[in-house]
Design an enzyme around this catalytic site. Structure first.
Site, PDB file in Angstrom:
ATOM      1  N   GLY A  35       0.842  -0.889   0.047  1.00  0.00           N
ATOM      2  CA  GLY A  35      -0.007   0.049   0.014  1.00  0.00           C
ATOM      3  C   GLY A  35       0.884   1.270   0.018  1.00  0.00           C
ATOM      4  CG  ASN A 111      -3.993  -6.865   5.356  1.00  0.00           C
ATOM      5  OD1 ASN A 111      -3.298  -7.633   5.516  1.00  0.00           O
ATOM      6  ND2 ASN A 111      -4.724  -6.373   4.454  1.00  0.00           N
ATOM      7  N   GLY A 112      -7.499  -5.867   5.543  1.00  0.00           N
ATOM      8  CA  GLY A 112      -8.549  -6.711   5.076  1.00  0.00           C
ATOM      9  C   GLY A 112      -9.884  -5.798   4.848  1.00  0.00           C
ATOM     10  CE1 TYR A 254       0.938  -7.241  -8.277  1.00  0.00           C
ATOM     11  CE2 TYR A 254      -0.974  -7.308  -6.708  1.00  0.00           C
ATOM     12  CZ  TYR A 254      -0.005  -6.689  -7.458  1.00  0.00           C
ATOM     13  OH  TYR A 254       0.026  -5.322  -7.599  1.00  0.00           O
TER      14      TYR A 254
END
Ligand code: SF4
Length: 482
Positions: A35, A111-112, A254
């Site tokens: 991020g 995070n999520g 990824y």
């Protein structure tokens, strides 16, 4: 990889280290790939919490270096790098969120993506709660502060049972850090320890390496890990192992960094296995294998190893062109892409080329790169993709485009080949991908390929679901202390 699918936040926390803030700063640097929209650190000296956060990369937010870092309290800290999956890329949504409630201060980093965020927020707004952001994370603070929840013997465990979706969470209280992972273990979160005994929690193990902490173990799905003056303690807010995990396999394909170990396996090795599987499923006669760097590189190595076709760098990536590169018109945008991913003509001209990428989302940027390879004199181009065709959106924290925008939605392989303008196209199959995993195949989420969502999604989930009103930010406020 070209930025069509977006990372979804990185977390770092450390307790009991005299250089907690500095280590958090370097930990965030190593998680920057997760991020780049905002970054922040909240820290404590055991009595009070301070926070410094702003918009942009870690380098930009903390550009004044030690002038900022030295002012932050320094015995425990949590840090966050953000890509927005609920709530816009806006100053008001930067993290960690620092708040004060009846039990004192708390800072939260997430995070999520909470799929019941809209329902929870509607419920709290109906009773008069006021929200200062449009991110799903702020709801967790309201849940934590609710008097009936505060009265519970384990408030945090009680609160976590109200959340649905994917979440790894770090809570910084003046006397402790509490780290939690959702019962499906969708996003990665691991524990490390430094030589001086301080415990670290981080989204990926690459952040442990960067701060000279050794890997201890992963935070288990449904587990809360508490770091305080007595060391590390653990408890579960759901019965341990009562829910089959649904680890996001796209983290392996990824998102995560090649030197990280997540879900029990090194990312680079896993991607090489995907590349080898791809070569088995879709062989072709060619002169070179070249990746679309950086995330296609490991799979291309695997393809080359399996096929015995030499690996070469037909494309090179500039790491100095950030995503904030401002391109005011189409011509400028095309030039920006060319600068970011340049062709090595000498490696390509007159060759039959296998191009390997980790995944294709919309396909428009991939098509652009293929065109530049033709212009460089490629004789044949064979596109190979190390995961199956993405046909469904993600509701668990990855910002894909809408289903209609996905290249593989309603297109067969011939149509995809024609769209990309290549001689052939081949994807690793879902079965082939799952045969490459170290854990049992049913321990992974594959919803963006299969459409099978392990956590049912029955409400509208989109990035702007909590933005009832358009917020105008005429100017970006400076990075600030709170
Ligand atoms: Fe990961 Fe895809 Fe599942 Fe989203 S839908 S959590 S990207 S595997």
């Amino acid at each position: 990889m070209i930025q069509e699918k977006k990372e979804e936040c990185g977390l770092f926390g450390i307790f009991g280290d005299a250089e907690a803030v500095q280590k958090t700063y370097f930990g965030l640097f190593s998680l920057q790939h997760r991020g780049q929209e905002s970054a922040g650190i909240a820290s404590t000296n055991g009595e009070f919490i301070q926070c410094y956060a702003g918009m942009g990369t870690v380098k930009r937010v903390f550009r004044s270096g030690s002038q900022v870092l030295d002012k932050l309290a320094n015995s425990a800290a949590i840090g966050h790098v953000r890509y927005s999956t609920t709530g816009s890329s806006s100053y008001i949504n930067r993290q960690p969120f620092l708040s004060e409630y009846s039990r004192g201060q708390v800072a939260v980093a997430h995070n999520g993506n909470l799929i019941n965020a809209s329902l929870l927020r509607d419920e709290y707004e109906a009773y008069g709660s006021i929200f200062k952001s449009t991110s799903d994370t702020e709801i967790i603070i309201h849940l934590l502060a609710k008097p009936s929840h505060v009265a519970k013997p384990d408030t945090l465990a009680h609160v976590l049972n109200h959340l649905q979706g994917s979440y790894c969470l770090l809570f910084l209280f003046p006397d402790r850090i509490e780290a939690a992972r959702d019962p499906y273990g969708i996003r990665p979160l691991c524990i490390g320890q430094t030589d001086n005994g301080a415990f670290v929690v981080a989204s990926e193990s690459c952040a442990l390496d960067a701060t000279e902490a050794r890997f201890v173990r992963e935070v288990e799905p449904g587990e809360i890990v508490r770091l305080d003056k007595d060391g590390l303690s653990s408890r579960f807010f759901v019965k341990p192992a009562s829910i089959k995990p649904a680890h996001c396999i796209f983290e392996h394909v990824y998102f995560s960094k090649q030197n990280s170990t997540i879900f029990g396996e090194n990312v680079h090795e896993f991607r090489k296995k995907l590349g080898r599987q791809l070569a088995i499923e879709h062989p072709v006669e060619a002169d070179i294998v070249t990746p679309i760097p950086d995330s296609g590189t490991s799979a291309a190595v695997g393809y080359s190893e399996q096929s015995k076709i030499p690996f070469d760098m037909g494309l090179v990536r500039s790491h100095y062109v950030g995503r904030t590169f401002i391109a005011p018109n189409q011509k400028s945008r095309e030039m920006a892409v060319k600068v970011k991913l340049a062709v090595v003509k000498e490696a390509i001209a007159g060759k039959r080329v296998v191009v390997v990428d980790d995944s294709i989302v919309r396909g428009t940027t991939t098509r652009g790169k293929i065109q530049t390879l033709w212009q460089a004199g490629a004789k044949e181009i064979h596109m190979r993709v190390s995961c199956p065709p993405i046909r469904f959106p993600c509701y668990y924290g990855v910002d894909f485009p809408t289903k209609e925008e996905l290249l593989a939605n309603n297109r067969d392989l011939d149509q995809i080949r024609d769209f990309l303008g290549v001689d052939s196209v081949g994807y690793t199959s879902l079965e082939g991908m799952l045969s490459s995993t170290s854990l049992p195949a049913d321990h992974y989420c594959t919803a963006c390929w299969s459409g099978e969502y392990r956590i049912p999604v029955d409400t509208v989930v989109n990035k702007y679901a909590l933005e009832h009103y358009q917020m105008f930010m005429f100017d970006e406020p400076p990075d600030t202390y709170e």
